[in-house]
Design a protein around this motif. Structure first.
Motif, short mmCIF file in Angstrom:
data_model
loop_
_atom_site.label_atom_id
_atom_site.label_comp_id
_atom_site.label_asym_id
_atom_site.label_seq_id
_atom_site.Cartn_x
_atom_site.Cartn_y
_atom_site.Cartn_z
N GLY A 1 0.80 -1.22 0.00
CA GLY A 1 0.00 0.00 0.00
C GLY A 1 0.84 1.27 0.00
N TRP A 2 2.14 1.16 0.19
CA TRP A 2 3.01 2.35 0.19
C TRP A 2 3.77 2.47 -1.13
CZ3 TRP A 2 2.64 5.97 3.90
CH2 TRP A 2 1.94 5.60 5.06
N ALA A 3 4.09 1.32 -1.73
CA ALA A 3 4.77 1.34 -3.02
C ALA A 3 4.58 -0.03 -3.66
CB ALA A 3 6.25 1.64 -2.85
N LEU B 1 3.39 8.90 10.33
CA LEU B 1 3.76 7.58 9.81
C LEU B 1 4.44 7.68 8.44
CD1 LEU B 1 0.62 5.48 10.82
CD2 LEU B 1 2.95 5.26 11.74
N ARG B 2 4.08 8.72 7.69
CA ARG B 2 4.69 8.86 6.35
C ARG B 2 6.21 8.98 6.44
NH1 ARG B 2 -0.12 11.13 5.75
NH2 ARG B 2 -1.35 10.41 3.97
N GLU B 3 6.70 9.50 7.55
CA GLU B 3 8.15 9.64 7.69
C GLU B 3 8.86 8.29 7.69
OE1 GLU B 3 9.47 12.61 10.71
OE2 GLU B 3 7.32 13.01 10.88
N LEU B 4 8.11 7.24 8.03
CA LEU B 4 8.71 5.89 8.02
C LEU B 4 9.04 5.44 6.60
CD1 LEU B 4 6.30 4.20 10.58
CD2 LEU B 4 8.74 4.65 10.95
N PHE B 5 8.47 6.14 5.63
CA PHE B 5 8.70 5.74 4.23
C PHE B 5 9.45 6.83 3.46
CE2 PHE B 5 5.27 3.29 5.95
CZ PHE B 5 5.54 2.01 5.50
N ALA B 6 10.17 7.66 4.23
CA ALA B 6 10.88 8.79 3.62
C ALA B 6 12.03 8.32 2.71
CB ALA B 6 11.43 9.71 4.71
N ASP B 7 12.45 7.06 2.86
CA ASP B 7 13.56 6.58 2.02
C ASP B 7 13.06 6.05 0.67
OD1 ASP B 7 12.24 4.58 3.39
OD2 ASP B 7 14.03 3.39 3.82
N LEU B 8 11.77 6.08 0.43
CA LEU B 8 11.25 5.64 -0.86
C LEU B 8 11.16 6.83 -1.82
CD1 LEU B 8 10.36 3.26 1.00
CD2 LEU B 8 8.33 3.05 -0.43
N PRO B 9 11.45 6.63 -3.09
CA PRO B 9 11.30 7.74 -4.05
C PRO B 9 9.86 8.24 -4.03
CG PRO B 9 12.43 5.87 -5.07
CD PRO B 9 11.98 5.42 -3.72
N ASP B 10 9.70 9.56 -4.05
CA ASP B 10 8.37 10.17 -4.00
C ASP B 10 7.44 9.63 -5.08
OD1 ASP B 10 8.76 11.70 -1.83
OD2 ASP B 10 9.40 13.50 -2.94
#
Lengths: 128, 481, 438
Positions: free
Chosen positions: B251-253, C23-32
């Motif tokens: 759901g995130w990528a 929680l979005r900060e947990l996925f900060a390492d993913l390309p936008d």
């Protein structure tokens, strides 16, 4: 670490010793020590022609399996049958009764090009 | 002195009976089967009554831990809670035969069809097969799709090499070999991610595919994934996504959006179907449109309101499994996905990542070393404090009531402990676990003898694996008289 | 409905510990560009709702608990204790037993399973299980090729066609050559093998149900040092001479008839057993007995150096997850029945199948194709395509007449009977078939 002066070595930790016209091959004390308790040795078929650097045997411990490479090219003429029942010989006496196979070399110059004891000692110092 | 736990064979008594089938009529076996074909003696199965069977297995189960009994942060295995709803769901479909008329299994085929669709949506792929029986089986399926694709373009002979990072699961190189490829390892960089320079250098016209796990086995997201995939595609190289770690990003990528061409999933990890002590699992494979013609047969398609088994795929790699795959596992995963929906899946991944990062931070505070100490995904690597071994910490954890993490993997980190808490564990559980880890570290350093001989309170203590490997005893035999 | 225990306070406190607010900060390492795709999935459901939905779907299926369908998968009676014990959470929710001190339950149960399979097959060693019969066959053949260092495989057409298809997929991948020997009058004819052949594969009872005489193939294979892979339905081994006694080197098969529901084809489990000298070539997990530091008996995974997590590209197979729980259900089933009960079940299945074959072959235009002796499955030639007949039977509530692939002949249908069928069931099917064929 025990590195006898009467034989040659490889970077992959095999030793090779001249015995008459044959080359006896085993693994070094350093190699057996890093592997831990040897539980099985898969020896090559007698009569097999091998190239220097070719994987011809496997030494297994509980959690690892390491290929043993032929230090020189030639024909496998004998394997250490005792290892089938007592693989621990490789731990107990790696340079003696723990030998693995014997080759009839096809290119004697390859033996001369192997590492001497001093150079091999440097290799294991780098690795440890 | 405790007695050994008896085997069923040792509990056997000649003539004792368990479950009795309906009283049989006399059957002339020699006449029906041919006297020469009959076995001389029956197999020596245990002769035990039902209560003995029930007690035996019940007591065996008490010598076993599972997610239902203990916190089980086994890295790479996603040991999350397995809802009992899935068991109830699977039971509704147990009495179906794969060869019954498709008109009489429309409900089952609908589940297969819809699960194909859901998994395609979750991964961003165009087509899905549910045939593979496990993750590694899915890997093989996926690699054979890639091989068939290259062959269809006349590049089968030329592309003989598969690139695999040195941090990869062992099943990746093993799979590439089974698919007939040579394996070349690509080193990881100092940041724990694939070294993009080394990877570019390794690319070439002889390369068929790259197998990647993302987040990788260190629990780190490959931040340069888009560049990496572009570089590979520029050279005609296909990208394989090992879905073992999908629980980090649901759901995130989506792997499909990253550019991957094939992906396998582990329904028994990400989608909460139980591991059963080692299986059965299910390893669906998703493919982009250019690989879809090669998918194994059959798949399930919809025509009007009907669901049909589709065998019409002339370029198929063939069959990977008998029948249609591990259907009862699919039912459980279907149930899970329908219960969570898109929001639930997304939350599950967020909580998995939150738990992992929280634990990483806390363990770093009690003396454990974190070799790649940055934002991780659903798991991370820790090392014991200097002076302790990962194996000893693992064994000590057993006495504290925890299943240890995966140890000594990935191979590129010494004394690695790979910790994956999953999203279904509470903050209290994590806090208590950290306390236990702290105490083990302190006590282990103070008292090396104590930790070297842990565990003390388990049904058996450290076992002689050397003996088991030198002289394996792989079946029970009666004592020699 | 998800299964996360986190309260809003938990989330806030844990994020705070990480210096984060969202929680979005947990996925900060993913390309936008990748983040938060719109997933189009149906809305979440509660347990009550999903079970109601599934019951509705299940209502669109017709239960095959009295199916007369075969192919190695059949409705057999499973003692109630089997699912009850297998559903214990300790077995159900454990991973592979990598930590033996807390995994003795699974390890010992596997050790006992290995013993039972060795007993059934008359061979020395069984592994802990493979996915299914087809994968077991493919792995058995690859094992034989490794051992003999040859690349030729000869398979009898009597081997289940789906297993042969899976085998072909696996063999194509490694560049091995596969030759099929066609059945003659329902049986495998004698064959000769040259010294490129490393594995010969025979199934008995074969796909048509007939009991083969394996002796000529075993002899011919061993004359050229090829290994014999023998596919056997485990239920048949209750009564029939086991592969080991026929001289086979490797036995494989599908374990569904042992304690597993049909599950629309899976999961069940695959078994593989071999002679002692082949043990280091076995794929998959193996459990060995050993002892702990106090001298107590215990069990561990053994010979792991064969496996992918250690040997990587040089592993004997890539298999990791197997079919442990379903294999343990097989062991529980055998334990519950014991040797006598197991033989009674097999005998009842044989008797029912023979009675059914006789009844059905009396119908006009119907002819038994499977020669005698046969076990509990058989093939009939029908006056019409089997798929039509199966559909007609299906409409009447009967599941039988699985279409046999055209390679075996036209209008052939596979039937089976088991101990679960009574005389009324047999008569009912015969009447229904008569009606459909009329």
């Amino acid at each position: 670490m025990n590195v006898p002066a009467d034989r040659k070595y490889t970077r992959s930790h095999e030793w090779a010793k001249q015995e008459g016209s044959l080359i006896v091959v085993g693994i070094s004390d350093f190699a057996q020590e890093s592997l831990g308790d040897v539980v099985f040795v898969e020896t090559p078929e007698v009569g097999r022609e091998v190239q220097a650097g070719e994987a011809v045997a496997v030494v297994e411990s509980v959690k690892t399996a390491s290929d043993i490479y032929a230090p020189v090219s030639g024909k496998v003429v004998e394997v250490n049958e005792a290892l089938a029942d007592e693989p621990e010989l490789v731990n107990g006496d790696p340079y003696g009764v723990g030998w693995i196979f014997k080759l009839e070399p096809s290119n004697p110059a390859e033996f001369d090009a192997l590492l001497g004891p001093d150079d091999y000692t440097k290799v294991i110092e780098e690795e440890s | 002195m405790k007695r050994d736990f008896p085997t069923l064979f040792e509990r056997s008594r000649t003539g004792r009976r368990g479950t009795r089938p309906p009283r049989p009529a006399e059957v002339d076996l020699a006449g029906l089967l041919g006297a020469e074909n009959l076995r001389a003696a029956p197999p020596r199965l245990p002769e035990v009554d039902e209560l003995t069977v029930v007690r035996h297995y019940t007591n065996l189960s008490r010598r076993q831990v599972g997610v239902d009994t203990n916190f089980y942060p086994l890295g790479s295995c996603t040991m999350k809670y397995n809802p009992r709803t899935g068991e109830a769901a699977a039971a509704l479909f147990a009495e179906l035969h794969p060869y019954q008329d498709p008109g009489t299994v429309q409900g089952a085929l609908q589940i297969v069809y819809e699960l194909q669709e859901y998994l395609a949506e979750i991964t961003g792929m165009d087509a899905v097969t549910l045939q593979p029986a496990a993750g590694a089986h899915g890997e093989l399926t996926g690699m054979l799709l890639i091989r068939a694709y290259h062959e269809s373009r006349g590049e089968g002979e030329q592309r003989r090499v598969v690139l695999v990072p040195d941090s990869a699961h062992g099943s990746n190189p093993a799979t590439a070999s089974m698919a007939g490829y040579q394996v070349r390892e690509v080193p990881s960089g100092p940041d724990g991610e694939v070294d993009l320079g080394a990877l570019r250098a390794a690319l070439g016209p002889e390369v068929a595919a790259i197998m990647l796990t993302n987040p990788n086995t260190l629990g780190l997201f490959e931040r340069k994934i888009l560049e990496l995939i572009d570089a590979a595609h520029d050279q005609g190289v296909q990208l394989y996504y090992d879905g073992a770690n999908l629980n980090a990003i649901m759901g995130w990528a989506r792997p499909g959006d990253m550019g991957f061409d094939v992906v396998h999933l582990n329904l028994h990890k990400t989608f909460s179907t139980p591991h059963g002590g080692g299986g059965p699992g299910s390893g669906p494979v998703g493919a982009k449109a250019h690989l879809a013609p090669f998918l194994p047969v059959p798949t399930v398609k919809r025509e009007g309101g009907r669901f049909l088994l589709d065998f019409d795929r002339p370029q198929t790699i063939g069959r990977m499994r008998s029948f249609y795959g591990n259907f009862a596992v699919m039912v459980r995963a279907y149930t899970y996905i329908r219960m969570l929906g898109a929001e639930g899946l997304k939350r599950a991944s967020a909580m998995a990542v939150l738990n992992a990062n929280y634990l990483r931070k806390k363990l770093a505070g009690v003396g454990y070393r974190i070799p790649y100490d940055r934002l991780c995904k659903h798991e991370f690597i820790a090392q014991p404090p200097e002076g302790l071994k990962a194996l000893d910490v693992a064994k000590a954890l057993l006495d504290y009531g925890y299943h240890p993490p995966t140890v000594y993997f990935p191979l590129i980190v010494k004394e690695a402990m790979m910790i994956e808490p999953t999203e279904t564990e509470s903050r209290e559980t994590l806090d208590e676990y950290v306390e236990a880890m702290a105490e083990i570290a302190r006590r282990g350093l103070e008292d090396p003898e104590w930790i070297a001989h842990t565990p003390y309170r388990t049904p058996v203590r450290r076992l002689d694996e050397v003996a088991a490997n030198r002289k394996p005893v792989l079946r029970w035999r009666p004592e020699e008289a | 409905m998800d299964f996360t225990p986190h309260t809003p306070d938990d989330v806030r406190a844990m994020l705070e510990a990480l210096g984060m607010q969202d929680l979005r900060e947990l996925f900060a390492d993913l390309p936008d560009a990748l983040l938060e795709p719109d997933l189009h999935l149906p809305a979440p459901m509660s347990e009550q709702e999903i079970l109601a939905h599934l019951r509705e779907l299940a209502g669109k299926n017709a239960s095959a608990d009295k199916a007369f369908l075969g192919g190695g998968l059949r409705p057999h009676f499973v003692p109630s204790l089997v699912p009850a014990l297998a559903q214990r959470g300790e077995f159900l929710t454990a991973y592979t037993p990598y930590q033996p001190e807390v995994s003795q339950g699974v390890l010992q149960a596997v050790f006992e399973y290995q013993t039972m399979i060795a007993e059934l097959t008359g061979l020395d060693v069984s592994n802990a299980s493979l996915y299914d019969g087809a994968a077991a066959l493919a792995e058995g053949v690859l094992l034989a090729l490794r051992q003999t260092r040859r690349m030729g495989v000869v398979v009898s057409q009597g081997v289940h066609p789906e297993y042969r298809q899976v085998l072909a997929t696996y063999l194509h991948a490694v560049g091995a050559e596969l030759r099929t020997v066609d059945l003659e009058d329902g049986l495998t004819p004698p064959a000769e093998f040259d010294d490129t052949v490393g594995a010969v594969v025979l199934q008995s009872p074969n796909f048509l149900g007939a009991i083969e005489d394996p002796a000529p193939w075993v002899e011919a294979a061993h004359a050229t040092r090829a290994l014999v892979v023998y596919v056997a339905d485990p239920l048949s081994l209750a009564l029939l001479k086991p592969p080991g006694e026929w001289g086979a080197d490797i036995a494989v098969g599908d374990g569904q008839p042992l304690g597993n529901p049909m599950n629309f084809g899976g999961p069940q489990f695959g078994y593989i057993a071999v002679r002692e000298k082949l043990v280091r070539q076995l794929p998959g997990r193996l459990v060995s007995q050993t002892h702990d530091v106090d001298g107590r008996r215990g069990y561990v995974l053994a010979l792991a150096a064969r496996e992918q997590h250690i040997r990587r590209a040089k592993a004997k197979s890539n298999i990791t997850t197997n079919a442990q729980l379903t294999a343990l259900m097989g062991a529980m089933h055998l334990a519950a029945l014991g040797p006598e009960g197991f033989a009674e079940v097999a005998a009842a299945s044989v008797a029912r199948a023979h009675a059914l074959a006789e009844m059905l072959a009396r119908l006009p235009g119907v002819e038994r194709v499977t020669p005698e002796p046969f076990f509990n499955e058989f093939v009939l030639r029908l006056p019409r395509p089997a798929a039509e007949v199966r559909a007609g039977l299906g409409e009447r509530g009967w599941h039988a007449a699985a279409p046999v692939p055209a390679e075996y002949g036209a209008n052939l249908a596979l039937f089976a009977a088991t101990e679960r069928h009574d005389e009324d069931d047999l008569a009912g099917l015969a009447a229904a078939l008569k009606e459909v064929l009329a």
